[in-house]
Motif scaffolding. Structure first.
Motif, PDB file in Angstrom:
ATOM      1  N   ALA A 229      83.495  40.327  53.792  1.00 48.56           N
ATOM      2  CA  ALA A 229      82.046  40.542  53.780  1.00 48.56           C
ATOM      3  C   ALA A 229      81.618  41.332  52.543  1.00 48.56           C
ATOM      4  O   ALA A 229      82.262  42.295  52.151  1.00 48.56           O
ATOM      5  CB  ALA A 229      81.628  41.283  55.047  1.00 48.56           C
ATOM      6  N   GLN A 230      80.518  40.898  51.951  1.00 47.74           N
ATOM      7  CA  GLN A 230      79.930  41.599  50.809  1.00 47.74           C
ATOM      8  C   GLN A 230      78.412  41.446  50.883  1.00 47.74           C
ATOM      9  O   GLN A 230      77.896  40.511  51.506  1.00 47.74           O
ATOM     10  CB  GLN A 230      80.433  41.034  49.484  1.00 47.74           C
ATOM     11  CG  GLN A 230      81.876  41.390  49.152  1.00 47.74           C
ATOM     12  CD  GLN A 230      82.069  42.868  48.880  1.00 47.74           C
ATOM     13  OE1 GLN A 230      81.138  43.548  48.436  1.00 47.74           O
ATOM     14  NE2 GLN A 230      83.252  43.378  49.150  1.00 47.74           N
ATOM     15  N   LEU A 231      77.709  42.361  50.245  1.00 46.82           N
ATOM     16  CA  LEU A 231      76.262  42.266  50.103  1.00 46.82           C
ATOM     17  C   LEU A 231      75.918  42.353  48.622  1.00 46.82           C
ATOM     18  O   LEU A 231      76.774  42.670  47.785  1.00 46.82           O
ATOM     19  CB  LEU A 231      75.578  43.411  50.867  1.00 46.82           C
ATOM     20  CG  LEU A 231      75.744  43.433  52.390  1.00 46.82           C
ATOM     21  CD1 LEU A 231      75.115  44.701  52.964  1.00 46.82           C
ATOM     22  CD2 LEU A 231      75.132  42.196  53.027  1.00 46.82           C
ATOM     23  N   GLN A 232      74.672  42.069  48.305  1.00 49.81           N
ATOM     24  CA  GLN A 232      74.230  42.225  46.921  1.00 49.81           C
ATOM     25  C   GLN A 232      74.443  43.669  46.466  1.00 49.81           C
ATOM     26  O   GLN A 232      74.212  44.622  47.227  1.00 49.81           O
ATOM     27  CB  GLN A 232      72.748  41.879  46.807  1.00 49.81           C
ATOM     28  CG  GLN A 232      72.430  40.414  47.072  1.00 49.81           C
ATOM     29  CD  GLN A 232      70.932  40.214  47.235  1.00 49.81           C
ATOM     30  OE1 GLN A 232      70.313  40.732  48.144  1.00 49.81           O
ATOM     31  NE2 GLN A 232      70.348  39.458  46.307  1.00 49.81           N
ATOM     32  N   LYS A 233      74.868  43.842  45.251  1.00 51.18           N
ATOM     33  CA  LYS A 233      75.200  45.175  44.751  1.00 51.18           C
ATOM     34  C   LYS A 233      74.023  46.139  44.846  1.00 51.18           C
ATOM     35  O   LYS A 233      74.194  47.319  45.181  1.00 51.18           O
ATOM     36  CB  LYS A 233      75.668  45.091  43.291  1.00 51.18           C
ATOM     37  CG  LYS A 233      77.019  44.419  43.111  1.00 51.18           C
ATOM     38  CD  LYS A 233      77.420  44.425  41.635  1.00 51.18           C
ATOM     39  CE  LYS A 233      78.782  43.799  41.439  1.00 51.18           C
ATOM     40  NZ  LYS A 233      79.195  43.806  40.014  1.00 51.18           N
TER      41      LYS A 233
ATOM     42  N   SER B 222      70.454  54.329  49.562  1.00 50.02           N
ATOM     43  CA  SER B 222      71.527  54.102  48.579  1.00 50.02           C
ATOM     44  C   SER B 222      71.779  52.612  48.393  1.00 50.02           C
ATOM     45  O   SER B 222      71.660  51.819  49.330  1.00 50.02           O
ATOM     46  CB  SER B 222      72.823  54.779  49.056  1.00 50.02           C
ATOM     47  OG  SER B 222      72.661  56.163  49.174  1.00 50.02           O
ATOM     48  N   TRP B 223      72.138  52.241  47.164  1.00 49.01           N
ATOM     49  CA  TRP B 223      72.531  50.862  46.905  1.00 49.01           C
ATOM     50  C   TRP B 223      73.894  50.599  47.550  1.00 49.01           C
ATOM     51  O   TRP B 223      74.757  51.481  47.621  1.00 49.01           O
ATOM     52  CB  TRP B 223      72.627  50.606  45.409  1.00 49.01           C
ATOM     53  CG  TRP B 223      71.293  50.453  44.746  1.00 49.01           C
ATOM     54  CD1 TRP B 223      70.117  50.071  45.321  1.00 49.01           C
ATOM     55  CD2 TRP B 223      71.010  50.674  43.358  1.00 49.01           C
ATOM     56  NE1 TRP B 223      69.116  50.036  44.390  1.00 49.01           N
ATOM     57  CE2 TRP B 223      69.626  50.393  43.169  1.00 49.01           C
ATOM     58  CE3 TRP B 223      71.777  51.075  42.268  1.00 49.01           C
ATOM     59  CZ2 TRP B 223      69.015  50.507  41.934  1.00 49.01           C
ATOM     60  CZ3 TRP B 223      71.166  51.174  41.025  1.00 49.01           C
ATOM     61  CH2 TRP B 223      69.794  50.892  40.871  1.00 49.01           C
ATOM     62  N   PHE B 224      74.097  49.351  47.937  1.00 43.89           N
ATOM     63  CA  PHE B 224      75.367  48.957  48.559  1.00 43.89           C
ATOM     64  C   PHE B 224      76.549  49.269  47.647  1.00 43.89           C
ATOM     65  O   PHE B 224      77.589  49.747  48.097  1.00 43.89           O
ATOM     66  CB  PHE B 224      75.335  47.457  48.894  1.00 43.89           C
ATOM     67  CG  PHE B 224      76.620  46.932  49.452  1.00 43.89           C
ATOM     68  CD1 PHE B 224      76.985  47.177  50.764  1.00 43.89           C
ATOM     69  CD2 PHE B 224      77.486  46.178  48.658  1.00 43.89           C
ATOM     70  CE1 PHE B 224      78.174  46.691  51.276  1.00 43.89           C
ATOM     71  CE2 PHE B 224      78.677  45.688  49.166  1.00 43.89           C
ATOM     72  CZ  PHE B 224      79.026  45.942  50.481  1.00 43.89           C
TER      73      PHE B 224
END
Length: 286
Positions: free
Chosen positions: A67-71, A108-110
């Protein structure tokens, strides 16, 4: 996959355990409806993952292994997006962030989150639709021991909320600490399935006691005990190996009855990794 068959009970933490490449993620993706199996039947909450896709999606929560999200998506933006997908109030996502210790990371950013914080966020996203069953795939891989134990507590908390948890892991300690029952999978085949405790008793009845005692009669007395298979002395320590869950108690009774003074005493008990070695013939790390 070779006739993989198992049941997961309501309200338990069930673990599918085995080495990388054993078929854990493939099996989980079939159960979730993300991968079509070659044959067989799957039922989740009395629903077919493929015929009843949308009904099932409303009742399960999923955390994928990669799993990942946009930075540059913010934590609160991700949570509010997931809430909107399930027609949930954004306040529900905010409440989960608070419960999982991410409230101070809302803006906070991912990409700035630590590994443990990212995994906690994925748990938030998996829980946001208040699912009945939660799927967690290799949740703590790559985390440091402190973060891993924090995640374990969160998983226990999911069960305490009345949810069923189906997880995969190649970490035997994780499975032993978390799971009510486990299924050992190797080369796409279920080898055995039971509680960790019963699997250990079934495959690894051996027990080992290591102690330090100056009494010259000690070795002979230990050798005469029932269930003792080997007694060895080295560097001032006596190692007693045998089988049966009462071996440790019997060693203690022998020490007491014969008034043997001990300056060091420890036990070595088998674990799930020993079980895996016994049933597959190789270590989980091979």
């Amino acid at each position: 996959m070779d006739d993989v068959s198992f049941d997961v009970y309501d309200g338990e933490i069930f673990g599918l355990i085995g080495p990388n490449g054993a078929g854990k993620t493939t099996t989980m993706e079939c159960v979730e409806g993300l991968r079509t199996p070659d044959h067989g039947r799957i039922s989740v909450l009395d629903l077919d993952p493929f015929r009843d896709t949308y009904k099932l999606q409303d009742r399960i929560g999923v955390q994928l292994q990669e799993a990942q999200l946009q930075k540059r998506i913010k934590v609160k933006e991700a949570v509010h997006l997931w809430a909107s997908l399930y027609n949930k109030k954004t306040s529900e996502g905010d409440r989960l962030l608070e419960q999982l210790g991410l409230a101070d990371k809302r803006n906070s950013w991912f990409m700035t989150l630590s590994g443990g914080q990212k995994q906690r966020l994925f748990i938030v996203l998996a829980l946001i639709n208040d699912p009945e069953v939660v799927f967690l795939d290799e949740l703590t891989t790559g985390l440091d021991p402190q973060s891993r134990r924090a995640i374990w507590e969160l998983v226990r908390g999911i069960r305490e909320r009345g949810k069923t948890v189906f997880l995969t892991t190649h970490l035997m300690e994780e499975a032993e600490r978390l799971c009510d029952r486990v299924a050992i999978i190797e080369h796409g085949r279920i080898i055995d399935m039971d509680t960790p405790e019963r699997l250990i008793r079934r495959y690894c009845p051996e027990r080992t006691v290591v102690l330090a005692a100056a009494d010259p009669t000690a070795e002979a007395r230990f050798r005469s005990m029932p269930g003792v298979e080997e007694v060895a002395a080295h560097d001032g320590l006596i190692t007693i190996r045998g089988s049966g869950e009462h071996l440790v108690t019997e060693v203690i009774q022998c020490l007491s009855e014969n008034r043997i003074h001990v300056t060091d005493f420890r036990t070595i008990l088998p674990n799930l990794e020993d079980v895996f070695l016994k049933v597959t013939g190789h270590s989980i790390r091979d």
